[in-house]
Design an enzyme around this catalytic site. Structure first.
Site, PDB file in Angstrom:
ATOM      1  N   LYS A 115       0.834  -1.209   0.000  1.00  0.00           N
ATOM      2  CA  LYS A 115       0.000   0.000   0.000  1.00  0.00           C
ATOM      3  C   LYS A 115       0.866   1.255   0.000  1.00  0.00           C
ATOM      4  CE  LYS A 115      -4.354  -1.680   1.759  1.00  0.00           C
ATOM      5  NZ  LYS A 115      -5.360  -1.645   2.807  1.00  0.00           N
ATOM      6  N   LYS A 197      -3.706 -11.119  -6.785  1.00  0.00           N
ATOM      7  CA  LYS A 197      -5.028 -11.451  -6.221  1.00  0.00           C
ATOM      8  C   LYS A 197      -6.109 -10.535  -6.814  1.00  0.00           C
ATOM      9  CE  LYS A 197      -5.526  -8.479  -2.230  1.00  0.00           C
ATOM     10  NZ  LYS A 197      -5.919  -8.217  -0.896  1.00  0.00           N
ATOM     11  N   LYS A 200     -10.295  -5.161  -4.916  1.00  0.00           N
ATOM     12  CA  LYS A 200     -11.237  -4.054  -5.098  1.00  0.00           C
ATOM     13  C   LYS A 200     -10.569  -2.872  -5.770  1.00  0.00           C
ATOM     14  CE  LYS A 200     -12.194  -4.460  -0.510  1.00  0.00           C
ATOM     15  NZ  LYS A 200     -12.721  -4.330   0.809  1.00  0.00           N
TER      16      LYS A 200
HETATM   17  P1  TYM Z   1     -10.522  -6.567   2.976  1.00  0.00           P
HETATM   18  O1  TYM Z   1     -11.635  -5.587   3.122  1.00  0.00           O
HETATM   19  O2  TYM Z   1      -9.407  -6.223   2.049  1.00  0.00           O
HETATM   20  O3  TYM Z   1     -11.091  -7.956   2.506  1.00  0.00           O
HETATM   21  C1  TYM Z   1     -12.189  -8.561   3.164  1.00  0.00           C
HETATM   22  C2  TYM Z   1     -12.015 -10.067   3.194  1.00  0.00           C
HETATM   23  O4  TYM Z   1     -11.924 -10.591   1.869  1.00  0.00           O
HETATM   24  C3  TYM Z   1     -10.771 -11.414   1.755  1.00  0.00           C
HETATM   25  N1  TYM Z   1     -10.254 -11.291   0.378  1.00  0.00           N
HETATM   26  C4  TYM Z   1     -10.053 -12.320  -0.454  1.00  0.00           C
HETATM   27  N2  TYM Z   1     -10.229 -13.648  -0.311  1.00  0.00           N
HETATM   28  C5  TYM Z   1      -9.949 -14.451  -1.370  1.00  0.00           C
HETATM   29  N3  TYM Z   1      -9.492 -13.984  -2.554  1.00  0.00           N
HETATM   30  C6  TYM Z   1      -9.285 -12.662  -2.748  1.00  0.00           C
HETATM   31  N4  TYM Z   1      -8.858 -12.217  -3.923  1.00  0.00           N
HETATM   32  C7  TYM Z   1      -9.567 -11.762  -1.670  1.00  0.00           C
HETATM   33  N5  TYM Z   1      -9.493 -10.414  -1.511  1.00  0.00           N
HETATM   34  C8  TYM Z   1      -9.912 -10.144  -0.265  1.00  0.00           C
HETATM   35  C9  TYM Z   1      -9.797 -10.866   2.780  1.00  0.00           C
HETATM   36  O5  TYM Z   1      -8.840 -11.829   3.143  1.00  0.00           O
HETATM   37  C10 TYM Z   1     -10.726 -10.499   3.909  1.00  0.00           C
HETATM   38  O6  TYM Z   1     -10.995 -11.631   4.706  1.00  0.00           O
HETATM   39  N6  TYM Z   1      -7.836  -5.799   7.048  1.00  0.00           N
HETATM   40  C11 TYM Z   1      -8.995  -6.479   6.552  1.00  0.00           C
HETATM   41  C12 TYM Z   1     -10.271  -6.118   7.250  1.00  0.00           C
HETATM   42  C13 TYM Z   1     -10.224  -6.287   8.732  1.00  0.00           C
HETATM   43  C14 TYM Z   1     -10.371  -7.506   9.443  1.00  0.00           C
HETATM   44  C15 TYM Z   1     -10.290  -7.158  10.815  1.00  0.00           C
HETATM   45  C16 TYM Z   1     -10.534  -8.822   9.037  1.00  0.00           C
HETATM   46  C17 TYM Z   1     -10.087  -5.294   9.644  1.00  0.00           C
HETATM   47  N7  TYM Z   1     -10.121  -5.817  10.903  1.00  0.00           N
HETATM   48  C18 TYM Z   1     -10.374  -8.138  11.814  1.00  0.00           C
HETATM   49  C19 TYM Z   1     -10.631  -9.792  10.039  1.00  0.00           C
HETATM   50  C20 TYM Z   1     -10.538  -9.456  11.399  1.00  0.00           C
HETATM   51  C21 TYM Z   1      -9.164  -6.122   5.089  1.00  0.00           C
HETATM   52  O7  TYM Z   1      -8.716  -5.094   4.631  1.00  0.00           O
HETATM   53  O8  TYM Z   1      -9.944  -6.948   4.400  1.00  0.00           O
END
Ligand code: TYM
Length: 334
Positions: A115, A197, A200
């Site tokens: 990032k 991957k 978004k």
């Molecule tokens: P975020 O918002 O980027 O993504 C949300 C969830 O989607 C999963 N994910 C994927 N899984 C499979 N293939 C992909 N291409 C893919 N892209 C995203 C992510 O692994 C995630 O589970 N930091 C975290 C949010 C967060 C969080 C937490 C998660 C904040 N606090 C506490 C768990 C526990 C994030 O940015 O996820």
């Protein structure tokens, strides 16, 4: 563990349009696990501001995300769905945990490096301490299990390290959480570059299937997916584009990769892509219909936001008070 029940915590950022990766890697597992745990699902809007956001867009996306959790099948009466920014304990615990986290540990986080490289004009301290806020999210609720995609594993590991370090000094304050990663779908790759991957924030809209894409868009994106010149439909690392399509197919249909390979034996890539598109449409169509219905019911969603924030704050405050006492903050005088 809360009142003898095992606890699940997870969250998603309200940044960008949710992709099929978010659904198959996380949201789908949240729904599958919900019955077995006391669940907290947060819209982590505080994490979102580590990258500059338009306030009106952030507000709209946060609400859409919470609505989408419900549309995906999470029952808001049984589970706690709430905005992170509505529970001040997240920020308070994050501050305390910052004092139990080393710069060297945070420096190793690959998501920070990625990032920071992407937003060179805004490498803020929040982006650096992002994993500490994530640790606070999880530890506040004494979570036993955290369903995430593979990309969040490093953040889960640092959460465990911080919790263990804290417990080593103050006793058993925090439950040490385990990550839950699904067998298929834990890392859905870009349709345009299967080495990356699905994300978004990808600038190429053909790289990702968005949860709100209509059927024709999904068919078109699948047809354009990058494959290879091998011509055989096999589930192996040497064919990352085909493997990714099979992963998507399996995660959507519930089949195993072996079953899928057998099913597509002798087929061309065009047939595989069409089958993948139809499997995705079958999963997303009901979710989209339900989302549109829910979106109209403003009063219902407002009620969920209000009551669930109170529930979350109640649990969060219990842990926070315990932590504050342990570290020597003066007791409140009533
Ligand atoms: P975020 O918002 O980027 O993504 C949300 C969830 O989607 C999963 N994910 C994927 N899984 C499979 N293939 C992909 N291409 C893919 N892209 C995203 C992510 O692994 C995630 O589970 N930091 C975290 C949010 C967060 C969080 C937490 C998660 C904040 N606090 C506490 C768990 C526990 C994030 O940015 O996820």
């Amino acid at each position: 563990m809360i009142n003898g029940n095992k606890v699940l915590f997870s969250g998603m950022q309200a940044t960008g349009n949710l992709t099929l990766g978010n659904y198959l890697g996380a949201l789908k597992n949240w729904v599958d696990l919900a019955d077995d745990y006391e669940c907290y699902y947060s819209v982590v809007d505080m994490h979102s501001i580590t990258v500059r956001q338009d306030p009106a867009v952030l507000r709209k996306r946060a609400r859409a995300l919470l609505t989408l959790y419900i549309a995906a099948g999470i029952d808001p009466e049984k589970n706690c769905l709430y905005y992170q920014s509505h529970v001040s304990g997240h920020a308070e615990l994050a501050w305390i945990l910052n004092c139990f986290t080393y710069m060297g540990e945070l420096n190793r986080m690959t998501q920070f490096k990625d990032k920071a490289a992407k937003h060179t004009d805004n490498i803020n301290a929040g982006l650096f301490t992002y994993p500490v806020l994530m640790a606070a999210d999880i530890l506040l609720y004494q979570a036993d299990v955290v369903p995430v995609g593979i990309d969040q594993m490093q953040h889960l590991e640092i959460t465990r390290d911080i919790a263990q370090r804290f417990n080593a000094v103050y006793g058993d304050v925090f439950t040490i959480p385990e990550a839950y990663v699904g067998k298929v779908g834990a890392k859905i790759m870009s349709l345009q570059d299967p080495a990356k991957k699905m994300s978004k924030s990808d600038e190429n809209p053909n790289a990702s299937i968005y949860l709100m894409d209509d059927a024709d868009t999904i068919r078109r994106k699948c047809r354009r997916a990058v494959t290879d010149s091998e011509g055989a439909i096999l589930y192996r690392e040497e064919q990352p584009g085909v493997k990714n399509l099979l992963d998507i197919y399996c995660a959507c249909s519930g089949k195993t990769p072996q079953e899928a390979v057998r099913e597509f034996d002798g087929c061309g890539y065009g047939q595989l892509k069409d089958a993948v598109a139809e499997a995705v449409i079958a999963v997303l169509n009901p979710l989209q219909t339900r989302f549109r219905e829910l979106e109209k019911d403003k009063g219902y969603i407002d009620g969920i936001i209000r009551t669930n924030a109170e529930r979350a704050a109640y649990t969060a405050n219990k842990t926070l008070r315990k932590v504050q006492k342990k570290i020597g903050f003066p007791e409140r005088v009533r």
